[in-house]
Design an enzyme around this catalytic site. Structure first.
Site, mmCIF file in Angstrom:
data_model
loop_
_atom_site.group_PDB
_atom_site.id
_atom_site.type_symbol
_atom_site.label_atom_id
_atom_site.label_comp_id
_atom_site.label_asym_id
_atom_site.label_seq_id
_atom_site.Cartn_x
_atom_site.Cartn_y
_atom_site.Cartn_z
ATOM 1 N N SER A 156 5.692 -1.440 -17.373
ATOM 2 C CA SER A 156 5.707 -0.190 -16.856
ATOM 3 C C SER A 156 6.267 -0.430 -14.999
ATOM 4 C CB SER A 156 4.191 0.406 -16.660
ATOM 5 O OG SER A 156 3.740 -0.131 -15.331
ATOM 6 N N LYS A 194 0.594 -1.255 -9.500
ATOM 7 C CA LYS A 194 1.411 0.077 -9.396
ATOM 8 C C LYS A 194 1.975 0.230 -7.865
ATOM 9 C CE LYS A 194 1.243 2.017 -13.586
ATOM 10 N NZ LYS A 194 0.551 0.553 -14.131
#
Length: 235
Positions: A156, A194
Site C-alpha cells: 500500500s 502509513k
C-alpha cells in the site's frame, strides 16, 4: 507569463510535493499566499492548469502534479517527484535464514539495530513484536535518538517507494507532523505503516497506492510509535 500570485502558488505546491510527497491543502495554500478565501486558490489553480503548469490527478483528493516550472525557477528546481526514502540495497539477512554479511555505505560506519518483526503496509496486522534479529544500518540513514527496524509486508506504500520485503528504518518518537510516514498503533493492538494526516479531532492514515483506502480514526485510537527515516532492500 505568470502573475506573481500564480508563480508563488506554483512554487509553494512544488516545494511541498518535493518535501512531503503530497500537495498542500487549500487551507495551507490560502495561508501561504495570504488570501482571504479558498475561491482565490481555485482560480489560481485553474489558471495554472490552463497554462500547462499544473495537472489535477483524477479520483484522488488534493492530488496535484507540477508539469513544469517557470523558466527562471526551473534552473534551480527539478520537476516535482513522489517522495522516496533513502534506500540501501544489499543482500540482507532475513528471518529464518542464515545471516548475510552486513552491508554498509562506502566510507560510513554502521549501527546495530533490532528488527522488531513485520509491519503491514496494507491493512493493519498484529502489533510490533519483540526483537527477532538484528541488522547493521548505515549511520548516514539515521537521525538522533533511538531507532529500530521493521520488515515491510504489503504494497500500500509502493508509490512512496516502499516495497514488500523492504526493511524500514524507524526513528522512535511519539509525535510526527502532517505528511510524514509513520508507524501508527491503532487501538493499542494493530500496527501499520502509513502517511500521517491530522484533521481536527481525527487522524487519517493514508496509503500511497490508489488501490488502498485511507483510514480515519479518532485521535484517541492512534498512537505514533516512530517515523520512517530510511529503507534497506534485499536483492
Amino acid at each position: 507569463m505568470l502573475t506573481r500570485k500564480q508563480r508563488e502558488l506554483l512554487l509553494f505546491i512544488n516545494d511541498r510535493i518535493m518535501s512531503s510527497g503530497v500537495s498542500p491543502s487549500f487551507d495551507e495554500m490560502k495561508e501561504a499566499l495570504d488570501l482571504k478565501s479558498k475561491s482565490g486558490i481555485h482560480r489560481l489553480i485553474t489558471a495554472l492548469e490552463e497554462r500547462g503548469f499544473l495537472k489535477r490527478l483524477p479520483n484522488r483528493a488534493r492530488a496535484l502534479e507540477v508539469i513544469r516550472l517557470p523558466d527562471e525557477a526551473a534552473t534551480a528546481k527539478t520537476k516535482a517527484t513522489k517522495f522516496s526514502p533513502s534506500v540501501v540495497t544489499a543482500n540482507f539477512a532475513g528471518r529464518g535464514r542464515a545471516r548475510a554479511t552486513r552491508p554498509s555505505l562506502a566510507g560510513s560506519t554502521t549501527n546495530d539495530l533490532p528488527i522488531l518483526g513485520r509491519i503491514a503496509a496494507g491493512t493493519p496486522i498484529e502489533a510490533i513484536q519483540h526483537e527477532v534479529d538484528r541488522v547493521a544500518a548505515p549511520e548516514a540513514l539515521l537521525r538522533s535518538g533511538e531507532h529500530f527496524v521493521l520488515e515491510v509486508a504489503g504494497e500500500s506504500m509502493i508509490d512512496a517507494g516502499i516495497h514488500d520485503g523492504d526493511y524500514a528504518i524507524i526513528q522512535r518518537t511519539d509525535d510526527a507532523t502532517n505528511g510524514e510516514i509513520v508507524v501508527a498503533l491503532v487501538d493499542h493492538e494493530e500496527a501499520t505503516l502509513k502517511r500521517l494526516r491530522k484533521k481536527g479531532a481525527s487522524i487519517a492514515l493514508e496509503a500511497a497506492n490508489p488501490a488502498f483506502e485511507t483510514r480515519i480514526y479518532g485521535a484517541d485510537r492512534v498512537s505514533i510509535q516512530g517515523r520512517l527515516v530510511g529503507l534497506m532492500r534485499k536483492y
